[in-house]
Write an enzyme that holds these catalytic residues in place. Structure first.
Site, PDB file in Angstrom:
ATOM      1  N   SER A 121      11.635 -13.041 -14.082  1.00  0.00           N
ATOM      2  CA  SER A 121      10.900 -11.905 -14.647  1.00  0.00           C
ATOM      3  C   SER A 121       9.953 -12.424 -15.712  1.00  0.00           C
ATOM      4  O   SER A 121      10.254 -13.423 -16.389  1.00  0.00           O
ATOM      5  CB  SER A 121      11.876 -10.896 -15.272  1.00  0.00           C
ATOM      6  OG  SER A 121      11.191  -9.947 -16.075  1.00  0.00           O
ATOM      7  N   TYR A 140      18.773 -10.088 -21.240  1.00  0.00           N
ATOM      8  CA  TYR A 140      18.107 -10.104 -19.931  1.00  0.00           C
ATOM      9  C   TYR A 140      17.049 -11.203 -19.892  1.00  0.00           C
ATOM     10  O   TYR A 140      16.981 -11.989 -18.942  1.00  0.00           O
ATOM     11  CB  TYR A 140      17.489  -8.737 -19.672  1.00  0.00           C
ATOM     12  CG  TYR A 140      16.699  -8.633 -18.393  1.00  0.00           C
ATOM     13  CD1 TYR A 140      17.335  -8.430 -17.173  1.00  0.00           C
ATOM     14  CD2 TYR A 140      15.309  -8.728 -18.400  1.00  0.00           C
ATOM     15  CE1 TYR A 140      16.610  -8.331 -15.994  1.00  0.00           C
ATOM     16  CE2 TYR A 140      14.577  -8.632 -17.236  1.00  0.00           C
ATOM     17  CZ  TYR A 140      15.229  -8.432 -16.032  1.00  0.00           C
ATOM     18  OH  TYR A 140      14.501  -8.333 -14.865  1.00  0.00           O
TER      19      TYR A 140
END
Length: 296
Positions: free
Chosen positions: A143, A155
């Site tokens: 990501s 994350y």
């Protein structure tokens, strides 16, 4: 003929969103697909849908967060389709919170799925690929958040680790003919947009299907010779992401004491401080230098 004709592909986290798009597009491109998702009903639904459209797919509800379960995902591919030619490590959890409110149990679950799940499933796939003579492709889904994003520290950390992991694997597996690349997709999915209303309002260029062609290309023989890359796609834009590197100037001294380090940072290095985070925020010291000149 499809770009993945005759190939057997594993897609984790394929019950919906980006993973479903990767699995469905791979099947439409001729691949036999293991549709993996811890939600068995979702995995079965996607596999059945592929079958209804003439494709070959089998569902798996194993979790990537357990090494023995991850092994079973890959074993299912070799049992059902005779081999494994590609793996899309897509399964992931999102977790948004200010870092001072991070919950240890949630952190652990995110790391177990987003990072260890990639490691476990990737290890199983590369062992299978080597045993069948080498060759194949692993696409790890990272990501743009790996560059740093507000309220997504855990994350972001896992996605940064996936990028580093991909680079290391690419080096180790190149002699085996196994390509490893990381993809940073930008799409509106349930993981990011929680409400049904927001999902219905997804712009046409931000749907998961817009990212799938990139993953299909990296799984296919057309990407031969491309490994160790970080690729970002947001539907309209496609570009490579640079790897970290040692930045010039490189200062040298026989002894770096705190005084000489301070001189370096108030002198030569100050002008080379890096913007940080996905939003490319300027360090306060540089903002202090720039903002007075704007008001002068």
């Amino acid at each position: 003929m499809g770009i993945l004709d005759g190939k057997a592909i594993v897609v984790t986290g394929a019950g919906r969103g980006l993973g479903e798009a990767y699995a469905v597009h791979a099947a439409l491109a001729g691949a036999s697909v293991v549709v993996n998702d811890v939600d068995a009903d979702l995995a079965e639904r996607v596999a059945e849908n592929i079958g209804l459209h003439g494709g070959r797919a089998v569902a798996s509800a194993h979790t990537v967060a357990d090494p023995s379960e991850a092994e079973k995902i890959v074993d299912l591919c070799t049992t059902e389709f005779g081999r494994v030619d590609g793996l899309v490590n897509n399964a992931g959890l999102n977790y948004e919170t200010p870092p001072w409110e991070d919950d240890p149990d949630t952190i652990r679950r995110v790391v177990e799925v987003n990072l260890l799940g990639v490691v476990y499933t990737g290890m199983a796939a590369m062992r299978a690929m080597r045993e069948q003579g080498g060759g194949g492709s692993i696409v790890n889904i990272s990501s743009g958040a790996f560059l740093g994003q507000r309220k997504l520290a855990t994350y972001s950390a896992t996605k940064g680790a996936v990028v580093s992991l991909s680079s290391s694997w690419a080096l180790d597996l190149e002699p085996e003919g196994i390509r490893v690349n990381a993809v940073c997709p930008v799409a509106h999915t349930r993981m990011v947009w929680q409400s049904e209303r927001s999902l219905r309002a997804i712009p046409a260029d931000r749907t998961p299907s817009k990212v799938a062609p990139l993953v299909l290309f990296l799984l296919s023989d057309a990407s031969e010779g491309i490994t160790g890359q970080i690729v970002r796609c947001n539907g309209r834009q496609l570009h490579l992401v640079g790897h970290p590197h040692f930045k010039q100037p490189i200062l040298e001294s026989d002894l770096w004491d705190t005084a000489s380090v301070e001189r370096a940072f108030t002198g030569v290095l100050q002008a080379h401080l890096e913007p940080f985070g996905l939003e490319k925020r300027m360090p306060p010291r540089l903002r202090e230098l720039v903002e007075p000149s704007r008001t002068a």
